[in-house]
Scaffold this active site. Structure first.
Site, PDB file in Angstrom:
ATOM      1  N   ASP A  62       0.617  -1.185   0.251  1.00 45.79           N
ATOM      2  CA  ASP A  62       0.451  -0.216   0.005  1.00 45.79           C
ATOM      3  C   ASP A  62       0.956   1.420   0.359  1.00 45.79           C
ATOM      4  O   ASP A  62       2.081   0.927   0.016  1.00 45.79           O
ATOM      5  CB  ASP A  62      -0.837   0.201   1.175  1.00 45.79           C
ATOM      6  CG  ASP A  62      -0.203  -0.743   2.234  1.00 45.79           C
ATOM      7  OD1 ASP A  62       0.649   0.168   2.747  1.00 45.79           O
ATOM      8  OD2 ASP A  62      -1.198  -1.437   2.959  1.00 45.79           O
ATOM      9  N   ASP A  64       1.264   4.853   1.729  1.00 41.66           N
ATOM     10  CA  ASP A  64       1.169   5.113   2.829  1.00 41.66           C
ATOM     11  C   ASP A  64       1.708   6.941   2.609  1.00 41.66           C
ATOM     12  O   ASP A  64       2.603   7.461   2.210  1.00 41.66           O
ATOM     13  CB  ASP A  64       1.419   5.225   4.044  1.00 41.66           C
ATOM     14  CG  ASP A  64       0.689   3.670   4.486  1.00 41.66           C
ATOM     15  OD1 ASP A  64      -0.387   3.541   4.097  1.00 41.66           O
ATOM     16  OD2 ASP A  64       1.399   3.133   4.636  1.00 41.66           O
ATOM     17  N   ASP A 138      10.789   3.123  12.556  1.00 44.49           N
ATOM     18  CA  ASP A 138      11.473   2.270  13.623  1.00 44.49           C
ATOM     19  C   ASP A 138      13.030   2.069  12.681  1.00 44.49           C
ATOM     20  O   ASP A 138      14.056   1.720  13.686  1.00 44.49           O
ATOM     21  CB  ASP A 138      10.560   0.678  13.699  1.00 44.49           C
ATOM     22  CG  ASP A 138       9.519   0.237  12.318  1.00 44.49           C
ATOM     23  OD1 ASP A 138      10.532   0.632  11.726  1.00 44.49           O
ATOM     24  OD2 ASP A 138       9.523  -0.940  12.389  1.00 44.49           O
TER      25      ASP A 138
HETATM   26  P1  ATP Z   1       4.470  -3.552   5.437  1.00 45.69           P
HETATM   27  O1  ATP Z   1       5.225  -4.370   3.893  1.00 45.69           O
HETATM   28  O2  ATP Z   1       4.669  -4.871   5.515  1.00 45.69           O
HETATM   29  O3  ATP Z   1       3.616  -2.955   5.413  1.00 45.69           O
HETATM   30  P2  ATP Z   1       5.475  -1.428   6.405  1.00 45.69           P
HETATM   31  O4  ATP Z   1       6.902  -0.791   6.709  1.00 45.69           O
HETATM   32  O5  ATP Z   1       4.880  -0.165   5.826  1.00 45.69           O
HETATM   33  O6  ATP Z   1       5.970  -2.569   5.636  1.00 45.69           O
HETATM   34  P3  ATP Z   1       3.425  -0.828   7.835  1.00 45.69           P
HETATM   35  O7  ATP Z   1       2.857  -1.220   9.434  1.00 45.69           O
HETATM   36  O8  ATP Z   1       2.154  -0.021   7.105  1.00 45.69           O
HETATM   37  O9  ATP Z   1       4.905  -1.540   7.634  1.00 45.69           O
HETATM   38  O10 ATP Z   1       3.757   0.698   8.616  1.00 45.69           O
HETATM   39  C1  ATP Z   1       4.052   2.093   7.845  1.00 45.69           C
HETATM   40  C2  ATP Z   1       5.196   2.353   8.400  1.00 45.69           C
HETATM   41  O11 ATP Z   1       5.142   2.923   9.352  1.00 45.69           O
HETATM   42  C3  ATP Z   1       6.592   2.021   8.262  1.00 45.69           C
HETATM   43  O12 ATP Z   1       7.271   1.641   7.421  1.00 45.69           O
HETATM   44  C4  ATP Z   1       7.183   2.516   9.029  1.00 45.69           C
HETATM   45  O13 ATP Z   1       7.735   3.635   9.347  1.00 45.69           O
HETATM   46  C5  ATP Z   1       6.021   2.844  10.912  1.00 45.69           C
HETATM   47  N1  ATP Z   1       5.804   1.982  11.625  1.00 45.69           N
HETATM   48  C6  ATP Z   1       4.608   1.209  11.518  1.00 45.69           C
HETATM   49  N2  ATP Z   1       5.298   0.425  12.923  1.00 45.69           N
HETATM   50  C7  ATP Z   1       5.928   0.994  13.385  1.00 45.69           C
HETATM   51  C8  ATP Z   1       6.674   1.062  15.325  1.00 45.69           C
HETATM   52  N3  ATP Z   1       5.924  -0.424  15.731  1.00 45.69           N
HETATM   53  N4  ATP Z   1       7.199   1.324  15.684  1.00 45.69           N
HETATM   54  C9  ATP Z   1       7.612   2.298  14.818  1.00 45.69           C
HETATM   55  N5  ATP Z   1       7.539   2.912  13.005  1.00 45.69           N
HETATM   56  C10 ATP Z   1       6.904   1.815  13.181  1.00 45.69           C
HETATM   57 MG    MG Z   2       2.757  -0.131   4.850  1.00 52.18          MG
END
Ligand code: ATP
Ligand code: MG
Length: 405
Positions: A62, A64, A138
């Protein structure tokens, strides 16, 4: 050495020839939202997983969007948008079946942050600047922002270099960051496996040392993370890594315990590798099938291997209830999913009786999942008296597996 100190820190900028992301790779709905926000005078960027994945030539799940507009301002600016969340407000913008998440820059809150006595952050929901937003994320690779107007990547934490070196680094002190939110331990494992990254020795040690803090994470959040680990096409690898790093025992204790038995472990690994193959073929997977696999060895420990026609349904049901209740202490399982898991397990008895009394069994909504599960058990070497072969040869023709319908 990357300077993770926020003070006096200006970002690195990377132009399009360096990162090679093309504007046409970006989801049109996200672009529309960003353009709308920009037109109304707000800053707006793509952030997180989508930028990371595009740089790695992977398809983002997705896109964001992050902005300096407050949720209320976003709602006023963007049609079809809805504010969600109570603790921290976000905006969901709908277009057809697609939902794009738009959030306001956040900061860690500094002294205002409240923590438990184990250092786990309870409240860190404060608005902030883009820079603060970058440092509260993170891992460095998840903290890249793309400005679609000039196609420049803004990097405060060194994520672009880490990504090119395929290295996973926490932003700031990993001990502190993992303790603040232990779910990052699971996220680290997932990124490591899914993106084929290297792990610094010190981070590896921290993941192992802090894994016990996962017990403090609410079951609902664990459930979400477990689905991400095992339903996105890299389940086998994730499972092996979680076992190797001794993390699984804090995430799914019942399953981890059973893995000391090689037979049980190879049943689960084979099932997960099957699921990965389904994802690659674009076939669906469901949480119910996943949990029916993960909890099966624990169940068979209670009821004995279900390979004779003697195991009685009520016995199975009683043990199913016990094992699911036990699992619930660590991982929330929605009632609907629980019922599906039990139906898949019940089929392990029903399918031992062939030919069936009625052909209606073939149209039962859990027949295919039950049958797929039976085949997995046979693949693991369980002798089911030729049941798999019989059901294969005698069911109405169907080319695809309905494992999860
Ligand atoms: P995915 O491809 O699994 O969606 P993602 O990194 O985009 O990976 P998301 O859960 O969609 O994961 O989170 C979006 C963003 O929010 C992450 O890229 C990160 O920058 C931030 N984020 C998510 N979870 C945390 C956390 N537990 N602590 C700090 N930042 C976080
Ligand atoms: Mg994501």
């Amino acid at each position: 050495m990357v300077n993770h100190n926020q003070k006096n820190h200006s970002p690195e900028l990377y132009a399009q020839p360096q990162h090679k992301i093309k504007i046409k790779q970006i989801d049109s709905h996200a672009k529309e939202i960003i353009n709308n926000l920009n037109k109304s005078g707000f800053k707006a960027y793509l952030v997180g997983g989508c930028i990371r994945d595009l740089i790695l030539n992977k398809n983002p799940k997705d896109f964001d969007v992050v902005t300096d507009a407050t949720p209320e301002q976003i709602k006023q600016t963007i049609p079809r948008s809805r504010i969600i969340g109570r603790r921290f407000k976000l905006v969901h913008v709908r277009k057809g079946r697609k939902i794009t998440e738009v959030s306001t820059f956040r900061s860690k809150g500094g002294k205002r942050t409240s923590k438990t006595n184990k250092g786990i952050v309870l409240k860190d929901n404060f608005y902030g600047t883009i820079k603060e937003d970058a440092f509260r994320r993170d891992f460095t690779i998840n903290s890249l922002y793309l400005d679609i107007r000039d196609m420049k990547i803004i990097d405060y934490t060194g994520g672009f270099k880490d990504l090119n070196n395929r290295e996973l680094s926490c932003i700031g002190d990993s001990k502190l960051r993992l303790r603040e939110d232990p779910i990052r331990i699971i996220r680290a494992t997932r990124f490591l496996c899914n993106l084929d990254l290297k792990l610094k020795k010190s981070l590896k040690k921290d993941l192992i040392n802090f894994a016990h803090l996962l017990q403090e994470i609410p079951p609902a959040r664990r459930y979400e993370e477990i689905l991400k680990l095992f339903l996105t096409g890299n389940a086998e690898n994730n499972f092996i890594t979680l076992l190797e790093l001794h993390i699984l025992k804090y995430l799914l204790p019942i399953t981890a315990k059973q893995c000391s038995n090689e037979k049980h472990k190879s049943f689960i690994l084979n099932a997960l590798s099957n699921s990965d193959a389904r994802v690659k073929k674009g076939l669906p997977l469901t949480p119910a099938f996943l949990f029916s696999v993960l909890l099966w060895p624990g169940l068979t420990e209670k009821v004995g291997d279900i390979n004779s026609k003697k195991t009685k349904l009520p016995v199975l049901l009683r043990s199913s209830n016990i094992i699911i209740k036990q699992c619930r202490q660590d991982c929330f399982i929605p009632k609907r999913i629980e019922n599906m898991i039990k139906e898949i397990w019940e089929f392990q008895i029903k399918l031992l009786k062939f030919p069936p009394k009625s052909k209606l069994i073939f149209s039962h909504r859990r027949f295919r999942a039950g049958y797929d599960f039976l085949l997995l058990r046979e693949e693991a070497g369980v002798n089911l008296g030729g049941a798999g072969k019989w059901w294969k040869e005698n069911q109405p023709n169907s080319k695809r597996s309905y494992q999860n319908k």
